[in-house]
Design an enzyme around this catalytic site. Structure first.
Site, mmCIF file in Angstrom:
data_model
loop_
_atom_site.group_PDB
_atom_site.id
_atom_site.type_symbol
_atom_site.label_atom_id
_atom_site.label_comp_id
_atom_site.label_asym_id
_atom_site.label_seq_id
_atom_site.Cartn_x
_atom_site.Cartn_y
_atom_site.Cartn_z
ATOM 1 N N GLU A 146 3.896 9.326 8.026
ATOM 2 C CA GLU A 146 2.902 8.529 7.286
ATOM 3 C C GLU A 146 2.921 7.189 7.780
ATOM 4 O O GLU A 146 4.069 6.569 8.292
ATOM 5 C CB GLU A 146 3.522 8.473 5.925
ATOM 6 C CG GLU A 146 2.704 7.531 4.891
ATOM 7 C CD GLU A 146 3.233 7.463 3.642
ATOM 8 O OE1 GLU A 146 3.869 8.558 3.147
ATOM 9 O OE2 GLU A 146 3.310 6.475 2.830
ATOM 10 N N GLU B 208 0.736 -1.915 1.440
ATOM 11 C CA GLU B 208 1.397 -1.490 0.199
ATOM 12 C C GLU B 208 1.495 -2.867 -0.727
ATOM 13 O O GLU B 208 2.119 -3.687 -0.088
ATOM 14 C CB GLU B 208 2.136 -0.538 0.028
ATOM 15 C CG GLU B 208 1.999 0.866 0.558
ATOM 16 C CD GLU B 208 3.055 1.787 0.420
ATOM 17 O OE1 GLU B 208 3.068 2.531 -0.689
ATOM 18 O OE2 GLU B 208 4.070 1.815 1.277
#
Length: 282
Positions: free
Chosen positions: A158, A163
């Site tokens: 990933e 974020e």
């Protein structure tokens, strides 16, 4: 006299036409230049210069009920203008407290899977992100084929380009996850940068990914680098096609660690463009 007047008007019209043509050419050049980066060639983009649902040739959806991943509180819906749409030159991903389909929170998770899949490149997403306790927007990538290790996560990797959790306003995270370095073990490769106006101003969230390293930037500032240790897929599964994901989660194990403020809704992530580049051939 009439002939002189017509001659004068003709000159003015010619000058006006030339000026407009010059301005139009200059404008087009500026648009072209804005996508040009030395050493890179643009191979895929969405400039969001249309209105309505996201372009189905470029974007699909992950559809899921609450709790699908990370104990998140929202349901992800497809082809619903309230949750994902393009308007005024921007992609809007909107989370709502609206009880749609009997789920308290609705949102969207857009993916380029099987429409845009890449091994290596430069990924540039210009976005303004939401605020408020319980919000968890992300710009990130997952593998298109899950063929390593246990055929699942985190073995296949990933890449997190951006974020942000609303209870920690202004702190932007970039990370990678794999078999040996993963957040569930507390040893993921990660970096943070403070962007105090991330919810009021657009910024460029950038990934540069090659066979040897992953670099994550905000605007021109590099704040996270992960270097290939050449120890095998357990350490570096980042050598195959990945696709982009844009989503706005609500709550969850991280985003909801300090609860959800129901007074903030609706909240939205706005995206001005998504651009993907490959290294230019020499």
């Amino acid at each position: 006299m009439i002939r002189k007047v017509f001659y004068f008007i003709s000159i003015l019209l010619t000058l006006f036409s030339t000026s407009c043509k010059s301005q139009s050419t200059e404008s087009n050049l500026n648009i072209q230049d804005s996508t040009s980066i030395a050493g890179w060639s643009l191979v895929w983009s969405d400039e969001f210069n249309y209105t309505g649902l996201p372009d189905s040739k470029k974007w699909g959806y992950d559809v899921a009920a609450p709790g699908w991943v990370n104990n998140e509180a929202q349901a992800y819906h497809e082809n619903r203008l309230e949750n994902s749409r393009v308007e005024n030159g921007k992609l809007i991903i909107e989370a709502r407290l609206d009880g749609y389909k009997n789920y308290p929170y609705s949102s969207a998770r857009l993916v380029t899977k099987n429409r845009g899949d890449w091994t290596y490149g430069r990924f540039e997403i210009r976005a303004k992100i939401p605020f408020g306790k319980g919000t968890w927007p992300a710009i990130w990538m997952l593998p298109t084929d899950w063929n390593l290790g246990n055929k699942g996560w985190p073995d296949n990797g990933e890449i997190d380009i951006m974020e942000h959790v609303g209870y920690d306003q202004g702190v932007i995270h970039g990370s990678t996850h794999c078999n040996k370095y993963v957040w569930t073990n507390g040893n993921q490769k990660t970096g943070t940068i403070n962007i105090p106006d991330c919810s009021s101003t657009f910024h460029n969230y950038i990934l540069e990914w090659s066979a040897t390293e992953i670099k994550v930037y905000v605007d021109g500032t590099l704040y996270f680098t992960n270097t290939n240790e050449n120890k095998g897929w357990q350490y570096w599964p980042f050598d195959k096609d990945f696709h982009l994901i844009l989503n706005l989660a609500i709550g969850g194990s991280w985003g909801g660690a300090q609860g959800i403020d129901n007074n903030i809704f609706p909240q939205r992530m706005e995206v001005e463009y998504v651009r993907v580049y490959k290294k230019a051939e020499k």
